[in-house]
Scaffold this motif. Structure first.
Motif, PDB file in Angstrom:
ATOM      1  N   THR A 171       0.745  -1.208  -0.073  1.00  0.00           N
ATOM      2  CA  THR A 171       0.285  -0.003  -0.202  1.00  0.00           C
ATOM      3  C   THR A 171       0.964   1.281   0.094  1.00  0.00           C
ATOM      4  O   THR A 171       0.363   2.294  -0.462  1.00  0.00           O
ATOM      5  N   MET A 172       1.940   1.087   0.340  1.00  0.00           N
ATOM      6  CA  MET A 172       3.027   2.279   0.315  1.00  0.00           C
ATOM      7  C   MET A 172       3.683   2.642  -0.993  1.00  0.00           C
ATOM      8  O   MET A 172       4.187   3.766  -1.231  1.00  0.00           O
ATOM      9  N   LEU A 173       3.534   1.636  -1.877  1.00  0.00           N
ATOM     10  CA  LEU A 173       4.179   1.683  -3.117  1.00  0.00           C
ATOM     11  C   LEU A 173       3.406   3.227  -4.092  1.00  0.00           C
ATOM     12  O   LEU A 173       4.206   3.815  -4.550  1.00  0.00           O
ATOM     13  N   PRO A 174       2.374   3.014  -4.349  1.00  0.00           N
ATOM     14  CA  PRO A 174       1.613   4.214  -5.045  1.00  0.00           C
ATOM     15  C   PRO A 174       2.014   5.697  -4.318  1.00  0.00           C
ATOM     16  O   PRO A 174       2.526   6.478  -5.376  1.00  0.00           O
ATOM     17  N   PRO A 175       1.965   5.887  -3.170  1.00  0.00           N
ATOM     18  CA  PRO A 175       2.554   7.383  -2.604  1.00  0.00           C
ATOM     19  C   PRO A 175       3.986   7.425  -3.028  1.00  0.00           C
ATOM     20  O   PRO A 175       4.309   8.747  -3.223  1.00  0.00           O
ATOM     21  N   ILE A 176       4.676   6.451  -3.061  1.00  0.00           N
ATOM     22  CA  ILE A 176       6.159   6.689  -3.238  1.00  0.00           C
ATOM     23  C   ILE A 176       6.326   7.340  -4.428  1.00  0.00           C
ATOM     24  O   ILE A 176       7.080   8.026  -4.923  1.00  0.00           O
ATOM     25  N   PHE A 177       5.674   6.401  -5.633  1.00  0.00           N
ATOM     26  CA  PHE A 177       5.842   6.740  -6.847  1.00  0.00           C
ATOM     27  C   PHE A 177       5.445   8.145  -7.190  1.00  0.00           C
ATOM     28  O   PHE A 177       5.905   8.809  -7.941  1.00  0.00           O
ATOM     29  N   ILE A 178       4.286   8.672  -6.471  1.00  0.00           N
ATOM     30  CA  ILE A 178       3.677   9.933  -6.805  1.00  0.00           C
ATOM     31  C   ILE A 178       4.705  11.120  -6.067  1.00  0.00           C
ATOM     32  O   ILE A 178       4.675  11.964  -7.033  1.00  0.00           O
ATOM     33  N   MET A 179       5.203  10.821  -5.078  1.00  0.00           N
ATOM     34  CA  MET A 179       6.134  11.661  -4.517  1.00  0.00           C
ATOM     35  C   MET A 179       7.530  11.977  -5.725  1.00  0.00           C
ATOM     36  O   MET A 179       7.824  12.859  -5.774  1.00  0.00           O
ATOM     37  N   VAL A 180       7.869  10.813  -5.983  1.00  0.00           N
ATOM     38  CA  VAL A 180       9.073  10.499  -6.658  1.00  0.00           C
ATOM     39  C   VAL A 180       8.883  11.484  -8.039  1.00  0.00           C
ATOM     40  O   VAL A 180       9.575  12.285  -8.476  1.00  0.00           O
TER      41      VAL A 180
END
Length: 42
Positions: free
Chosen positions: A27-36
């Protein structure tokens, strides 16, 4: 996912905790991609 985890686990409780940890990690993968993507220079 539960079927694959079931082969290497000793108990149902261990299998469920492994499944919960995997879903919590994914569940933490999409926010990480959005922040990057937000911080990349355009």
């Amino acid at each position: 996912m539960l079927v694959i985890n079931g082969f290497g686990s000793k108990s149902v409780q261990e299998m469920m905790s492994t499944a919960i940890n995997l879903t919590a990690g994914t569940t933490m993968l999409p926010p990480i991609f959005i922040m990057v993507a937000y911080h990349l220079p355009s």
